[in-house]
Design a protein around this motif. Structure first.
Motif, PDB file in Angstrom:
ATOM      1  N   ASN A  78     -13.166   8.944 -15.430  1.00 44.77           N
ATOM      2  CA  ASN A  78     -14.585   8.880 -15.084  1.00 44.77           C
ATOM      3  C   ASN A  78     -15.413   7.906 -15.919  1.00 44.77           C
ATOM      4  O   ASN A  78     -16.491   7.495 -15.496  1.00 44.77           O
ATOM      5  CB  ASN A  78     -15.204  10.279 -15.228  1.00 44.77           C
ATOM      6  CG  ASN A  78     -14.480  11.303 -14.380  1.00 44.77           C
ATOM      7  OD1 ASN A  78     -14.131  11.048 -13.235  1.00 44.77           O
ATOM      8  ND2 ASN A  78     -14.240  12.483 -14.957  1.00 44.77           N
ATOM      9  N   SER A  79     -14.921   7.556 -17.105  1.00 47.28           N
ATOM     10  CA  SER A  79     -15.744   6.735 -17.995  1.00 47.28           C
ATOM     11  C   SER A  79     -14.872   5.871 -18.882  1.00 47.28           C
ATOM     12  O   SER A  79     -13.812   6.301 -19.354  1.00 47.28           O
ATOM     13  CB  SER A  79     -16.630   7.644 -18.859  1.00 47.28           C
ATOM     14  OG  SER A  79     -17.468   6.895 -19.711  1.00 47.28           O
ATOM     15  N   VAL A  80     -15.320   4.618 -19.092  1.00 47.96           N
ATOM     16  CA  VAL A  80     -14.665   3.712 -20.036  1.00 47.96           C
ATOM     17  C   VAL A  80     -15.732   3.064 -20.915  1.00 47.96           C
ATOM     18  O   VAL A  80     -16.823   2.752 -20.445  1.00 47.96           O
ATOM     19  CB  VAL A  80     -13.847   2.616 -19.318  1.00 47.96           C
ATOM     20  CG1 VAL A  80     -12.542   3.177 -18.780  1.00 47.96           C
ATOM     21  CG2 VAL A  80     -14.645   1.940 -18.204  1.00 47.96           C
ATOM     22  N   GLY A 133     -12.983  18.954 -17.772  1.00 43.12           N
ATOM     23  CA  GLY A 133     -12.986  17.509 -17.641  1.00 43.12           C
ATOM     24  C   GLY A 133     -13.988  16.819 -18.544  1.00 43.12           C
ATOM     25  O   GLY A 133     -14.951  17.422 -19.028  1.00 43.12           O
ATOM     26  N   CYS A 134     -13.749  15.516 -18.773  1.00 41.54           N
ATOM     27  CA  CYS A 134     -14.650  14.665 -19.554  1.00 41.54           C
ATOM     28  C   CYS A 134     -15.348  13.695 -18.609  1.00 41.54           C
ATOM     29  O   CYS A 134     -14.689  13.029 -17.799  1.00 41.54           O
ATOM     30  CB  CYS A 134     -13.858  13.907 -20.618  1.00 41.54           C
ATOM     31  SG  CYS A 134     -14.844  12.728 -21.582  1.00 41.54           S
ATOM     32  N   ASN A 135     -16.671  13.605 -18.717  1.00 40.44           N
ATOM     33  CA  ASN A 135     -17.462  12.757 -17.818  1.00 40.44           C
ATOM     34  C   ASN A 135     -17.942  11.465 -18.447  1.00 40.44           C
ATOM     35  O   ASN A 135     -18.249  10.503 -17.726  1.00 40.44           O
ATOM     36  CB  ASN A 135     -18.691  13.531 -17.316  1.00 40.44           C
ATOM     37  CG  ASN A 135     -18.311  14.735 -16.487  1.00 40.44           C
ATOM     38  OD1 ASN A 135     -17.367  14.689 -15.705  1.00 40.44           O
ATOM     39  ND2 ASN A 135     -19.036  15.834 -16.677  1.00 40.44           N
ATOM     40  N   ALA A 136     -18.048  11.406 -19.779  1.00 41.70           N
ATOM     41  CA  ALA A 136     -18.652  10.236 -20.406  1.00 41.70           C
ATOM     42  C   ALA A 136     -18.158  10.057 -21.831  1.00 41.70           C
ATOM     43  O   ALA A 136     -17.867  11.035 -22.537  1.00 41.70           O
ATOM     44  CB  ALA A 136     -20.174  10.365 -20.410  1.00 41.70           C
ATOM     45  N   GLY A 150     -18.867  16.568 -21.411  1.00 41.05           N
ATOM     46  CA  GLY A 150     -17.918  17.144 -20.468  1.00 41.05           C
ATOM     47  C   GLY A 150     -18.447  18.249 -19.589  1.00 41.05           C
ATOM     48  O   GLY A 150     -19.624  18.630 -19.640  1.00 41.05           O
ATOM     49  N   CYS A 151     -17.521  18.764 -18.783  1.00 39.50           N
ATOM     50  CA  CYS A 151     -17.831  19.836 -17.834  1.00 39.50           C
ATOM     51  C   CYS A 151     -17.925  21.196 -18.507  1.00 39.50           C
ATOM     52  O   CYS A 151     -18.197  22.204 -17.849  1.00 39.50           O
ATOM     53  CB  CYS A 151     -16.765  19.872 -16.731  1.00 39.50           C
ATOM     54  SG  CYS A 151     -16.608  18.327 -15.821  1.00 39.50           S
ATOM     55  N   ASP A 152     -17.693  21.242 -19.820  1.00 41.74           N
ATOM     56  CA  ASP A 152     -17.873  22.470 -20.592  1.00 41.74           C
ATOM     57  C   ASP A 152     -19.289  22.575 -21.133  1.00 41.74           C
ATOM     58  O   ASP A 152     -19.567  23.422 -21.993  1.00 41.74           O
ATOM     59  CB  ASP A 152     -16.853  22.535 -21.732  1.00 41.74           C
ATOM     60  CG  ASP A 152     -16.815  21.247 -22.565  1.00 41.74           C
ATOM     61  OD1 ASP A 152     -17.718  20.399 -22.381  1.00 41.74           O
ATOM     62  OD2 ASP A 152     -15.899  21.096 -23.380  1.00 41.74           O
ATOM     63  N   VAL A 194     -22.409  17.995 -18.695  1.00 41.04           N
ATOM     64  CA  VAL A 194     -23.008  16.809 -19.310  1.00 41.04           C
ATOM     65  C   VAL A 194     -22.509  15.597 -18.541  1.00 41.04           C
ATOM     66  O   VAL A 194     -21.301  15.353 -18.464  1.00 41.04           O
ATOM     67  CB  VAL A 194     -22.631  16.691 -20.804  1.00 41.04           C
ATOM     68  CG1 VAL A 194     -23.206  15.417 -21.395  1.00 41.04           C
ATOM     69  CG2 VAL A 194     -23.131  17.916 -21.570  1.00 41.04           C
ATOM     70  N   ARG A 195     -23.431  14.857 -17.949  1.00 41.00           N
ATOM     71  CA  ARG A 195     -23.063  13.727 -17.099  1.00 41.00           C
ATOM     72  C   ARG A 195     -22.942  12.410 -17.854  1.00 41.00           C
ATOM     73  O   ARG A 195     -22.149  11.552 -17.484  1.00 41.00           O
ATOM     74  CB  ARG A 195     -24.090  13.573 -15.964  1.00 41.00           C
ATOM     75  CG  ARG A 195     -23.943  14.612 -14.860  1.00 41.00           C
ATOM     76  CD  ARG A 195     -22.620  14.445 -14.167  1.00 41.00           C
ATOM     77  NE  ARG A 195     -22.442  15.377 -13.059  1.00 41.00           N
ATOM     78  CZ  ARG A 195     -21.364  15.401 -12.280  1.00 41.00           C
ATOM     79  NH1 ARG A 195     -20.373  14.565 -12.509  1.00 41.00           N
ATOM     80  NH2 ARG A 195     -21.265  16.267 -11.307  1.00 41.00           N
ATOM     81  N   ASP A 196     -23.735  12.227 -18.920  1.00 41.50           N
ATOM     82  CA  ASP A 196     -23.667  10.975 -19.660  1.00 41.50           C
ATOM     83  C   ASP A 196     -24.128  11.190 -21.092  1.00 41.50           C
ATOM     84  O   ASP A 196     -24.939  12.082 -21.377  1.00 41.50           O
ATOM     85  CB  ASP A 196     -24.545   9.906 -18.991  1.00 41.50           C
ATOM     86  CG  ASP A 196     -24.173   8.484 -19.391  1.00 41.50           C
ATOM     87  OD1 ASP A 196     -23.107   8.298 -20.013  1.00 41.50           O
ATOM     88  OD2 ASP A 196     -24.936   7.559 -19.078  1.00 41.50           O
ATOM     89  N   VAL A 197     -23.587  10.394 -22.000  1.00 39.45           N
ATOM     90  CA  VAL A 197     -24.029  10.348 -23.390  1.00 39.45           C
ATOM     91  C   VAL A 197     -24.187   8.886 -23.778  1.00 39.45           C
ATOM     92  O   VAL A 197     -23.463   8.017 -23.288  1.00 39.45           O
ATOM     93  CB  VAL A 197     -23.039  11.049 -24.353  1.00 39.45           C
ATOM     94  CG1 VAL A 197     -23.051  12.547 -24.146  1.00 39.45           C
ATOM     95  CG2 VAL A 197     -21.625  10.492 -24.198  1.00 39.45           C
ATOM     96  N   ALA A 198     -25.151   8.594 -24.645  1.00 41.00           N
ATOM     97  CA  ALA A 198     -25.373   7.218 -25.094  1.00 41.00           C
ATOM     98  C   ALA A 198     -25.758   7.227 -26.562  1.00 41.00           C
ATOM     99  O   ALA A 198     -26.822   7.755 -26.928  1.00 41.00           O
ATOM    100  CB  ALA A 198     -26.472   6.553 -24.259  1.00 41.00           C
ATOM    101  N   TRP A 199     -24.886   6.673 -27.403  1.00 45.25           N
ATOM    102  CA  TRP A 199     -25.165   6.572 -28.828  1.00 45.25           C
ATOM    103  C   TRP A 199     -26.043   5.344 -29.031  1.00 45.25           C
ATOM    104  O   TRP A 199     -25.695   4.244 -28.611  1.00 45.25           O
ATOM    105  CB  TRP A 199     -23.867   6.427 -29.614  1.00 45.25           C
ATOM    106  CG  TRP A 199     -23.963   6.919 -31.031  1.00 45.25           C
ATOM    107  CD1 TRP A 199     -24.916   6.598 -31.946  1.00 45.25           C
ATOM    108  CD2 TRP A 199     -23.074   7.841 -31.689  1.00 45.25           C
ATOM    109  NE1 TRP A 199     -24.685   7.240 -33.135  1.00 45.25           N
ATOM    110  CE2 TRP A 199     -23.560   8.015 -33.021  1.00 45.25           C
ATOM    111  CE3 TRP A 199     -21.923   8.519 -31.304  1.00 45.25           C
ATOM    112  CZ2 TRP A 199     -22.921   8.831 -33.944  1.00 45.25           C
ATOM    113  CZ3 TRP A 199     -21.298   9.344 -32.234  1.00 45.25           C
ATOM    114  CH2 TRP A 199     -21.783   9.504 -33.538  1.00 45.25           C
ATOM    115  N   ALA A 200     -27.185   5.511 -29.654  1.00 41.58           N
ATOM    116  CA  ALA A 200     -28.151   4.425 -29.785  1.00 41.58           C
ATOM    117  C   ALA A 200     -27.665   3.358 -30.752  1.00 41.58           C
ATOM    118  O   ALA A 200     -27.020   3.666 -31.760  1.00 41.58           O
ATOM    119  CB  ALA A 200     -29.496   4.972 -30.261  1.00 41.58           C
TER     120      ALA A 200
END
Length: 368
Positions: A153-155, A198-201, A232-234, A261-267
Motif C-alpha cells: 500500500n505504501s512506499v 495491515g500497514c497503510n503508510a 496501520g489497520c490496528d 490510520v490512512r497516512d502518516v507524514a514525518w515533518a
C-alpha cells in the motif's frame, strides 16, 4: 481505494491534487497548484491557484501523483495498472514514459533523490514493488520485489544521506526495507507483524538530528539514527528505529485514532529540538504529534481537526510550517499553526480553485 492525493515538491512547492471523480473526464486529470504564502488579508481567497492541468489519459482512477525533486516531472499511477511520467515544465505536459509491469491497481509512487539518478518506485495490489530506472532516456524495470503476501500500500525512500533504502508497507501486516548494495543487488529486511490486519503508510524521519542546529559542535559530523513511522489497520502509529546490529525495533506506539490510520507524514527538519508527525485516519481526524525531548520517547498529540469524512493523505510543505490534508470531502485544505499554538485552516482547494474555508476554520476553533 484512495480518492484524493497530494504532495509538495522541492523547490517549487507545487501542490498536486486529484479530486473525487465526478465524470470519466475528471478522473484522468491531475491539477498542479501554487501556494502564495505572502497573500494579504483581502487576497486570502487567491492563496492557491491552478498553474497547470495534466490530462493523464489514465483509463481508471488515479491513486497517486508525485512531483520529482526539481518539480519538472510528474509521476502518476492508477487502477488501470500503469505508471506514467510527464514532463510538466513551463506549464506543458509531455508523456515521457508509460510503465507497464503491475498486474493490479497501482496505489503509490515515490521518487528517489536525484543524486542516485532518475529512479521511481511503485507499489500495487498485485503484492509487488517495482523500482524503475531511467537509462539513456529510456525507463525500464530495474528491480521487482515480490516478498509480500498481500497488497503493498505504501512506499517511501529514506533520506538520501543513508543511501538507497525503500520502506514498503503491506496489507499482510509486514514492512519490508530494500537497501541497494550495488551492481543491481538489493538486500531485503522484513519487519513481520508490524501492524495487525495491515500497514497503510510509511514515512521516514529526517536525517537531521533533533536539536543539532543549536547543539551540534561546529564541523562535527552528526550521528545519524535511522527512524521511520508507520500507520496501520490496528488504529496505531508506530515508530521504528534501526539498532546497532542492523535490526529494526519498535521504539514507540502512538495511540489516538479510533479507526484505521490512512497516512502518516514525518515533518522535515532543519535541526530544531522538536520532532513533528502528522497522521490521518478513517475516523476523520488529523493529529499533530510533537516530541520535544532528545530521547524521542515522549510524544504528545494535538487534534488539528475532525472532518466529516475519511481523511486519506497528509503532506508537509518543504519548510514544515504548512500541512496539506486531503480526504473524502473532495477538498484539499492547508493548515498553519498560529502564534498561540492553534492550527488554522488558511485555504482549501475545491475543484481546482483556492478559497478560504470559513466553515472549516470555525468548526476547528469551536472544537478546541
Amino acid at each position: 481505494m484512495r480518492e484524493a492525493v497530494l504532495t509538495w515538491c522541492v523547490p517549487l512547492e507545487l501542490l498536486c491534487s486529484h479530486p473525487l471523480p465526478v465524470s470519466a473526464f475528471l478522473k484522468t486529470q491531475v491539477k498542479l497548484h501554487t501556494y502564495r504564502a505572502c497573500a494579504g488579508k483581502d487576497e486570502m481567497g487567491k492563496m492557491v491557484s491552478v498553474i497547470n492541468t495534466v490530462d493523464t489519459s489514465h483509463e481508471d482512477m488515479i491513486h497517486d501523483a508525485q512531483m520529482d525533486y526539481y518539480g519538472t516531472r510528474l509521476a502518476t499511477c492508477s487502477s488501470d495498472r500503469s505508471v506514467k511520467i510527464f514532463d510538466v515544465r513551463n506549464g506543458g505536459q509531455i508523456l515521457i514514459a508509460d510503465l507497464r509491469g503491475h498486474e493490479g491497481p497501482v496505489w503509490q509512487v515515490a521518487w528517489a533523490h536525484p543524486m542516485y539518478g532518475n529512479i521511481l518506485a511503485s507499489c500495487s495490489y498485485d503484492r509487488k514493488v517495482i523500482i524503475w530506472r531511467e537509462e539513456n532516456g529510456t525507463w525500464e524495470k530495474s528491480h521487482e520485489h515480490a516478498g509480500h503476501d498481500s497488497s503493498v500500500n505504501s512506499v517511501c525512500w529514506a533520506p538520501h544521506d543513508y543511501g538507497l533504502i525503500l520502506a514498503c508497507g503491506s496489507s499482510d501486516g509486514a514492512i519490508s526495507l530494500l537497501t541497494y548494495t550495488g551492481e543491481g543487488q538489493w538486500e531485503v529486511k522484513k519487519i513481520n507483524n508490524a501492524h495487525t490486519i495491515g500497514c497503510n503508510a510509511v514515512s521516514w524521519a529526517p536525517a537531521v538530528v533533533p536539536g543539532s542546529l543549536i547543539d551540534q559542535p561546529s564541523g562535527q559530523k552528526p550521528n545519524y539514527i535511522k527512524k521511520f513511522a508507520s500507520g496501520g489497520c490496528d488504529n496505531l502509529i508506530k515508530l521504528w528505529k534501526e539498532e546497532e546490529d542492523g535490526q529494526w525495533k519498535e521504539e514507540q506506539k502512538l495511540e489516538a485514532h479510533s479507526d484505521w490510520v490512512r497516512d502518516v507524514a514525518w515533518a522535515p527538519s532543519i535541526g530544531l529540538p522538536t520532532s513533528t508527525i502528522a497522521s490521518c485516519s478513517q475516523d476523520g481526524r488529523v493529529f499533530i504529534w510533537t516530541c520535544d525531548d532528545a530521547s524521542g520517547n515522549t510524544w504528545s498529540p494535538k487534534l488539528l481537526h475532525k472532518f466529516n469524512d475519511v481523511v486519506w493523505h497528509v503532506s508537509w510543505s518543504i519548510t514544515a510550517n504548512i500541512l496539506a490534508v486531503s480526504g473524502g470531502d473532495n477538498k484539499v485544505t492547508l493548515w498553519k499553526e498560529s502564534v498561540d499554538g492553534q492550527w488554522v485552516c488558511i485555504s482549501d482547494v475545491n475543484k481546482g480553485q483556492g478559497s478560504v474555508s470559513a466553515s472549516v476554520t470555525e468548526g476547528q476553533q469551536n472544537e478546541q
